[in-house]
Enzyme design. Structure first.
Site: not given
Length: 831
Positions: A487, A492, A678, A682, A831
């Site tokens: 993750h 990110h 992602h 997530n 997010i």
């Protein structure tokens, strides 16, 4: 009287002369927000720049006279004010097509400029898709420049826009000095030197990540804050309540609507966290759950009114301004967490089955780690390996106190119905130094000493309880890897350098900039917030995840093996031997077994993205030479390799970026990471990990050896021992509160196949290709629904009946309700 008549004649001559030389271009300017009666007016001026006509004095694109806004109308949509102003430009008749808009604001505050539409002669229009904050020139000292929705590679830039194109990029790069302010639009790089807080004590010091062979890492956006007093290599920290205002360029920040929702969701999560913890604390029972029912109670509806005694106690723990919001939230909402999907059925213990344990490796929230064992012709044996990455860290992690962590390997057998059945679990610890000399048989290939225990499936008695503990320790390893690597690191962190390089090196009129723009929405802001709250020393990750203070160091160690080219889904599947080459397949690979939901749905989306990227790039690049001659693309790719991912600058697997095929592959990988990859890791977090026993994030006890007092304790009550092994009440509720926030879609989410503006480009070929992309995604949605209804595909839902929708694009989500939907592929890591 005669003189007055002469003046009138002269004025009429001037008007006739002007009408012969000048023309008027009228348009509308749309601003988000209600600026009131004292709106911009003469405080904001706009000028147009010609694409083709060059000013003979300045040798730059011809500018028209400054024009000012005139009051239009105000409308409201979902609580957001939209102000529309009229504008008229007086330009020379030979002005040509307006390609840039120069905005100067003397207003006292910033405003959000959505778009400008101009009505040109001959029925033509010029559209500027601005979507940007404009600050007073008294703060910025520079005008704002916006280009129309036309795209140009550098060599095709119209003469009148060349200087503006180059100057705008220089502004965005800055000079690398000074602390960044709210109104700055400067993109620069820095190391992860802001995670620790050495000024508050040595226990909060953390190593700098990035810039060294020992701790390599992707770069993050530079803020320029002053160094720490005790460690000049570390950046000083913001106080917790100031983190919300951490610098990222304003256009990378959440919208006001999303920020409002984010704060609201955070307060609700705080309420969900505080109430059970506070009640248990005041009942002197904060440490452990004693039964699974107590965990289930976190999700049961109860009295929504906050107990007055607890409320009074909370006032001493929570800032006053936050307490008012907490009380308001409690009155309006349930104080209980939503029920996770994994326990929504009547049977709360289906998560314990071996079939569900194996299925989640294919369709859960970390389905990109399972791999096939080599040299097994029948392709029946698979492994989930958390051994080699963890062993170098285990001594330090287990020495922290309160943590009992193994390094695990899990062997699984592929049944005829495609279910992965676990057949053995190996749990390893590094031996104590004094034991190593007599245990030479346990020396691993990497040079550390292993103390191994192997567990096998069992259906009853003591062996079954031991097997459940072994599976829990595997889940602990996998939870940490999921959150920190799959993750955080692999989506990110690795995306942020691409964002910075794109803003610095690709003009907003560059077609690749326009292609990638929606896939970078909100990423820099959520990453900055994560550095301030989640990843920092003493932050939520260190409190809830097993690596503790070594969490980011572990991710740095694993980044050493990261390769950009292997982030392509087909190449990843081939590497893990979950697929074989197949030149007849659209993706170039064929899965070794079909019932692998993440890979099956993922390959469909991968192919759709790649097809869209290919058609898009083919419109602007005719051959390989045109890619090599694109100076901005070459500088962009150079900066990504040498700076953004500079710790890997010497790797030979980077694309050379000298042909169209490599450009298309690179862009497909970037879009895949930011969107589908992602989404897959997530938005299913709450459904699976919201119920802690299914995905515990840390271990507090080792599995006891037979004949010890701990083993006798285990025999007396295996469930109680299990609950003392996994996170306690505080850790559980804090972890659930976090993933409740992370798993929610924002109501202004923009999904794959969607754009914030329908007029993001004026190119009809691009529009046609994008519409084809949308249709293909809608066909994928239908496929996913059909697959989830196919009873032969056992891994699509499993015994818990959770249909796999994490890669369901949700292009038709027009209601934009957001929330815990468990489906939808947003364009970006938002997010």
């Amino acid at each position: 009287m005669i003189q007055c008549c002469q003046n009138l004649v002269d004025r009429l001559k001037t008007v006739r002369h002007d009408s012969a030389r000048f023309q008027v271009i009228k348009g509308k300017v749309v601003i988000q927000g209600n600026l009131g009666r004292c709106g911009p007016g003469k405080l904001v001026s706009l000028q147009l720049c010609s694409t083709t006509v060059v000013d003979q004095i300045t040798r730059r694109g011809k500018l028209c006279e400054a024009a000012h806004l005139k009051v239009g109308g105000i409308s409201q949509h979902e609580g957001i004010y939209i102000s529309t102003f009229k504008i008229s430009f007086r330009v020379e008749k030979e002005f040509g097509f307006p390609g840039a808009l120069i905005v100067k604001s003397m207003h006292k505050t910033e405003f959000f400029l959505k778009c400008v539409r101009l009505e040109l002669h001959g029925g033509l229009t010029a559209y500027f898709d601005c979507h940007s904050w404009v600050y007073p020139i008294s703060k910025t000292n520079v005008d704002r420049v916006f280009f129309s929705n036309k795209s140009y590679v550098p060599t095709q830039t119209p003469t009148g826009l060349r200087h503006l194109r180059e100057e705008e990029l220089k502004k965005l790069r800055g000079n690398g000095r000074g602390e960044r302010k709210e109104w700055d639009r400067i993109y620069d790089y820095d190391k992860y030197n802001d995670l620790g807080d050495p000024d508050k004590g040595p226990d909060l010091a953390r190593p700098v990540l990035g810039g060294s062979a020992h701790h390599p890492y992707p770069r993050r956006g530079r803020t320029g804050r002053a160094p720490s007093a005790r460690d000049p290599s570390s950046e000083s920290r913001l106080e917790l309540l100031d983190v919300i205002n951490i610098y990222v360029p304003r256009d990378e920040r959440f919208s006001p609507l999303k920020m409002s929702e984010f704060i609201k969701n955070s307060i609700e999560a705080i309420v969900h966290f505080l109430i059970p913890v506070a009640k248990s604390f005041f009942q002197k029972d904060i440490q452990n759950f004693t039964t699974f029912r107590e965990i289930r109670e976190l999700f049961n509806d109860r009295n929504r009114i906050l107990d007055n005694v607890v409320a009074e106690k909370l006032k001493k723990l929570v800032p006053q301004e936050l307490m008012a919001q907490i009380v308001k939230t409690i009155r309006e909402n349930s104080t209980k967490f939503p029920v996770p999907q994994i326990i929504q059925e009547a049977d709360d213990f289906g998560w314990q089955s071996d079939i569900e344990f194996g299925r989640e490796m294919l369709a859960g929230i970390n389905p990109m780690l399972i791999r096939q064992l080599e040299a097994i012709k029948e392709r029946r044996l698979y492994i989930l390996d958390h051994h080699d990455t963890l062993m170098p860290f285990l001594r330090r992690i287990n020495a922290l106190g309160g943590l009992c962590i193994y390094a695990s390997r899990t062997l699984l057998f592929l049944r005829n119905d495609a279910a992965l059945k676990p057949v053995a679990i190996e749990l390893s610890l590094p031996l104590n130094d004094e034991d190593q000399g007599s245990r030479e048989d346990n020396l691993s290939d990497e040079g550390w000493w292993d103390d191994k225990r192997v567990f096998f499936p069992a259906t009853s008695g003591t062996e079954r309880a031991l097997w459940q503990l072994a599976k829990a320790h595997v889940a602990i390893n996998d939870s940490g890897h999921h959150q920190l690597i799959s993750h955080w690191l692999h989506t990110h962190a690795v995306v942020e350098p691409f964002i910075i390089a794109t803003r610095r090196q690709l003009s907003s009129m560059h077609p690749v900039h326009k292609l990638l723009h929606p896939h970078f929405k909100d990423t820099m802001h959520i990453n900055a917030l994560a550095r301030g709250i989640l990843l920092n020393a003493g932050g939520i990750f260190e409190k809830t995840m097993f690596p503790g203070k070594y969490a980011l160091e572990l991710s740095s160690a694993i980044y050493k093996d990261w390769r950009f080219d292997e982030q392509a889904l087909p190449k990843d599947l081939l590497k893990r031997k979950m697929a074989v080459p197949d030149l007849d397949a659209p993706s170039g690979v064929r899965l070794v077994f079909t019932d692998y939901p993440y890979a099956l749905d993922g390959l469909d989306i991968w192919c759709a993205i790649k097809k869209w990227v290919h058609k898009y790039c083919s419109i602007f690049y005719r051959n390989d030479v045109s890619v090599r001659n694109d100076s901005e693309i070459q500088e962009w790719w150079f900066e990504i390799r040498q700076v953004g991912h500079g710790d890997k600058r010497n790797e030979n697997w980077w694309f050379k970026m000298d042909n169209l095929s490599e450009l298309e592959e690179a862009l497909t990988i970037i879009i895949w990471i930011a969107s589908a990859l992602h989404a897959s890791v997530n938005f299913g977090q709450y459904g699976y990990a919201g119920y802690m026993p299914n995905r515990p994030s840390l271990g507090r006890r080792f599995i006891p050896d037979e004949g010890t007092p701990e083993f006798a304790e285990f025999l007396r009550n295996p469930d109680a021992f299990f609950l003392k092994t996994v996170p306690n009440r505080f850790q559980t509720t804090l972890g659930i509160a976090l993933i409740e926030i992370l798993s929610k879609h924002a109501s202004d989410e923009v999904y794959l196949g969607q754009r914030e503006s329908e007029e993001w480009t004026d190119n009809e070929q691009v529009i046609g290709a994008f519409q084809e992309f949308q249709r293909e995604l809608q066909q994928i949605e239908k496929k996913i629904i059909e697959r989830n209804q196919d009873l032969k595909l056992k891994n699509r839902s499993g015994p818990r009946v959770i249909p796999y929708t994490l890669l369901y694009p949700d292009t038709s989500n027009v209601s934009k309700k957001g929330g815990l939907t468990g489906k939808g592929v947003p364009n970006s890591v938002s997010i």
